[in-house]
Design a protein around this motif. Structure first.
Motif, PDB file in Angstrom:
ATOM      1  N   GLY A  38       1.483 -20.363   9.097  1.00  0.00           N
ATOM      2  CA  GLY A  38       2.752 -20.099   8.427  1.00  0.00           C
ATOM      3  C   GLY A  38       3.672 -19.254   9.282  1.00  0.00           C
ATOM      4  O   GLY A  38       4.890 -19.476   9.323  1.00  0.00           O
ATOM      5  N   HIS A  39       3.100 -18.274   9.985  1.00  0.00           N
ATOM      6  CA  HIS A  39       3.901 -17.470  10.907  1.00  0.00           C
ATOM      7  C   HIS A  39       4.436 -18.336  12.048  1.00  0.00           C
ATOM      8  O   HIS A  39       5.562 -18.135  12.513  1.00  0.00           O
ATOM      9  CB  HIS A  39       3.053 -16.333  11.485  1.00  0.00           C
ATOM     10  CG  HIS A  39       2.589 -15.354  10.466  1.00  0.00           C
ATOM     11  ND1 HIS A  39       1.331 -14.798  10.480  1.00  0.00           N
ATOM     12  CD2 HIS A  39       3.208 -14.823   9.378  1.00  0.00           C
ATOM     13  CE1 HIS A  39       1.193 -13.977   9.467  1.00  0.00           C
ATOM     14  NE2 HIS A  39       2.320 -13.974   8.779  1.00  0.00           N
ATOM     15  N   ALA A  40       3.616 -19.279  12.506  1.00  0.00           N
ATOM     16  CA  ALA A  40       4.066 -20.174  13.577  1.00  0.00           C
ATOM     17  C   ALA A  40       5.325 -20.915  13.155  1.00  0.00           C
ATOM     18  O   ALA A  40       6.242 -21.116  13.961  1.00  0.00           O
ATOM     19  CB  ALA A  40       2.961 -21.167  13.942  1.00  0.00           C
ATOM     20  N   GLY A 257      10.584 -23.636   4.722  1.00  0.00           N
ATOM     21  CA  GLY A 257       9.650 -23.982   3.656  1.00  0.00           C
ATOM     22  C   GLY A 257       8.232 -23.536   3.950  1.00  0.00           C
ATOM     23  O   GLY A 257       7.887 -23.106   5.053  1.00  0.00           O
ATOM     24  N   PHE A 258       7.387 -23.648   2.939  1.00  0.00           N
ATOM     25  CA  PHE A 258       5.991 -23.252   3.055  1.00  0.00           C
ATOM     26  C   PHE A 258       5.201 -24.263   3.893  1.00  0.00           C
ATOM     27  O   PHE A 258       5.541 -25.442   3.959  1.00  0.00           O
ATOM     28  CB  PHE A 258       5.330 -23.176   1.672  1.00  0.00           C
ATOM     29  CG  PHE A 258       5.878 -22.093   0.794  1.00  0.00           C
ATOM     30  CD1 PHE A 258       5.919 -20.774   1.223  1.00  0.00           C
ATOM     31  CD2 PHE A 258       6.345 -22.386  -0.475  1.00  0.00           C
ATOM     32  CE1 PHE A 258       6.418 -19.772   0.406  1.00  0.00           C
ATOM     33  CE2 PHE A 258       6.843 -21.398  -1.305  1.00  0.00           C
ATOM     34  CZ  PHE A 258       6.883 -20.089  -0.863  1.00  0.00           C
ATOM     35  N   VAL A 259       4.140 -23.780   4.509  1.00  0.00           N
ATOM     36  CA  VAL A 259       3.094 -24.663   5.020  1.00  0.00           C
ATOM     37  C   VAL A 259       2.098 -24.849   3.886  1.00  0.00           C
ATOM     38  O   VAL A 259       1.669 -23.882   3.250  1.00  0.00           O
ATOM     39  CB  VAL A 259       2.388 -24.059   6.249  1.00  0.00           C
ATOM     40  CG1 VAL A 259       1.251 -24.968   6.711  1.00  0.00           C
ATOM     41  CG2 VAL A 259       3.384 -23.842   7.382  1.00  0.00           C
ATOM     42  N   MET A 266      -0.224 -22.291   2.215  1.00  0.00           N
ATOM     43  CA  MET A 266      -1.158 -21.656   3.138  1.00  0.00           C
ATOM     44  C   MET A 266      -0.803 -20.177   3.233  1.00  0.00           C
ATOM     45  O   MET A 266       0.336 -19.817   3.524  1.00  0.00           O
ATOM     46  CB  MET A 266      -1.065 -22.301   4.519  1.00  0.00           C
ATOM     47  CG  MET A 266      -2.035 -21.719   5.543  1.00  0.00           C
ATOM     48  SD  MET A 266      -1.845 -22.432   7.211  1.00  0.00           S
ATOM     49  CE  MET A 266      -2.582 -24.047   6.975  1.00  0.00           C
ATOM     50  N   SER A 267      -1.765 -19.300   2.965  1.00  0.00           N
ATOM     51  CA  SER A 267      -1.497 -17.868   3.037  1.00  0.00           C
ATOM     52  C   SER A 267      -2.801 -17.108   3.176  1.00  0.00           C
ATOM     53  O   SER A 267      -3.877 -17.591   2.808  1.00  0.00           O
ATOM     54  CB  SER A 267      -0.761 -17.378   1.783  1.00  0.00           C
ATOM     55  OG  SER A 267      -1.621 -17.386   0.660  1.00  0.00           O
TER      56      SER A 267
END
Length: 465
Positions: A38-40, A257-259, A266-267
């Motif tokens: 997610g950071h990527a 947006g979210f992964v 994803m978290s």
């Protein structure tokens, strides 16, 4: 250029406050662990914004902060029995390694929260003086949400809805359950700074307000971050910043947006994440970057091994087009010759439309097709198309490797090139002797090992499967 603005809920034109200079702040990482996928997406998305705007001739001042003090950092340092400084520096160094592997360029400024506590204290004092904040009996300082008439304008949440209990934690020290902490009174064993209200440390939300204003001024062009930050973090930033300065804070709010994995976000909190450095040895930075950009930045990005393989195959197609072609060198969009204007304009139109990278990638695949068509009959034309393909890839942050090195090597590959070339020579000899069964056996053996042979008038080449 049009960018979707979360604040206005429409695509707005990008009109820099200062002509030809875009100032952008992005909420960065809290450094207590390795960066996850997610950071990527955040790194790559806003690196793309900066790259593209610069390619369009704009000056960009890109600021992305580091949160190096918060509850999670304090807990992790205690669990590891190491200092907070050692913990955060270790993960900052790891984050920078991940960025380089993903072809993410360093932001112009990377302020750390611990170095801007005086700015935060000054802003909190201003908010108290203006009636937007108050000291509670427990020593904490809170922002009075109802003192800011526009609270909820970013997220679309009303005070009535919030009061009904949405995402609100009860705290007897608050005057109103909606209020949020600006300054936390010191607790035994925790790091603390002196302030007019006693020793303590800043709350999370005040950090970005103080750092962004210090770096870019009270009013700047773009504020970005992940969609999960829209509320409450970014909503609270607006309330703090505009309450303290009286200025409109940021013109455009961008949220990626979210992964998602198995239809869930994803978290780390859900425990369903992969760190960037887990994936790099298997796929390499360019494949991961290509995968991220294959979806529009505002859309959900569905993580799966299958989708990463699709991305690897797509990037392989582009590198295959560049193999054995010497691309023309272009250093600006204005240098692209008239014969390529249709492809250039399609690429620009896609990117100017809220960074529509899926459509931009479609242009790259069309360019690759044109390179293949012209390769044998018109090498000069092939070189021009390859030049635009390479230039557009540079703007997106991939096609940075030597094509042959990418096709024959790549992440996780341990290949014996001399042995492969020897087998190709054996196959050529078998074909010359009309021993087609042996030639087919050699091709099949290499294919089982993940090596694809490609025959052409110039001979046989190979690449990873």
């Amino acid at each position: 250029m049009q960018i979707y603005n979360t604040l206005t809920r429409r695509k707005d034109p990008l009109t820099p406050i200062e002509p030809n200079h875009v100032r952008m702040y992005v909420c960065g990482m809290t450094v207590y662990d390795f960066c996850h996928f997610g950071h990527a997406r955040v790194m790559i998305t806003f690196d793309l914004v900066a790259r593209y705007l610069r390619a369009r001739g704009l000056k960009v001042t890109y600021v992305r902060n580091i949160t190096d003090i918060d509850d999670k950092i304090i807990r992790r340092a205690a669990e590891n029995q190491e200092s907070i400084e050692a913990l955060t520096q270790r993960f900052i160094d790891a984050m920078h390694e991940d960025e380089r592997a993903l072809n993410v360029q360093a932001p112009n400024l990377e302020p750390r929260a611990t170095l801007h506590v005086p700015n935060m204290i000054e802003m909190i004092a201003t908010l108290i003086d203006k009636g937007h904040a108050y000291a509670a009996a427990n020593g904490d300082i809170y922002y009075a949400v109802r003192s800011f008439a526009d609270y909820g304008k970013l997220s679309g949440k009303s005070l009535d809805d919030l009061e009904a209990g949405a995402r609100v934690e009860l705290d007897e020290a608050k005057r109103d359950p909606l209020d949020f902490v600006l300054w936390k009174a010191a607790k035994p064993g925790e790091p603390a700074w002196d302030s007019p209200w006693g020793a303590g440390r800043p709350g999370w939300h005040i950090e970005c307000s103080a750092m962004s204003i210090d770096a870019l001024g009270a009013h700047f062009d773009i504020h970005g971050g992940g969609m999960d930050l829209q509320f409450p973090h970014h909503e609270n930033e607006i309330a703090q910043s505009e309450g303290a300065t009286g200025c409109h804070f940021a013109n455009i709010w961008m949220h990626n947006g979210f992964v998602r994995i198995n239809e869930e976000k994803m978290s780390k909190s859900l425990g369903n994440f992969f760190s960037i450095r887990e994936l790099l040895p298997r796929y390499g930075g360019e494949v991961i970057r290509f995968f991220v950009l294959s979806s529009h930045y505002r859309s959900p990005l569905h993580y799966s091994e299958e989708n990463l393989e699709i991305a690897k195959n797509g990037l392989t197609r582009l590198y295959t087009a560049l193999r054995d072609v010497e691309p023309a060198i272009y250093v600006s969009l204005e240098e692209i010759p008239a014969g390529l204007s249709a492809w250039r304009e399609r690429f620009i139109a896609a990117m100017d439309d809220d960074l529509n990278t899926p459509e931009a990638l479609a242009v790259l695949f069309d360019l690759a097709h044109e390179v293949h068509r012209a390769r044998a009959s018109d090498p000069a034309r092939a070189a021009r198309f390859a030049g635009l393909l390479k230039y557009a890839g540079d703007m997106l942050g991939f096609l940075q490797e030597d094509p042959l090195a990418f096709l024959q090597g790549g992440a996780g590959a341990v290949l014996d090139a001399d042995r492969i070339e020897d087998m190709i020579a054996q196959r050529a000899a078998a074909k010359k002797n009309r021993d087609y069964a042996e030639a087919d056996r050699i091709r099949a053996q290499l294919l089982e090992e993940g090596i694809v042979l490609e025959d052409s008038a110039q001979g046989t080449s190979w690449r990873r499967g």
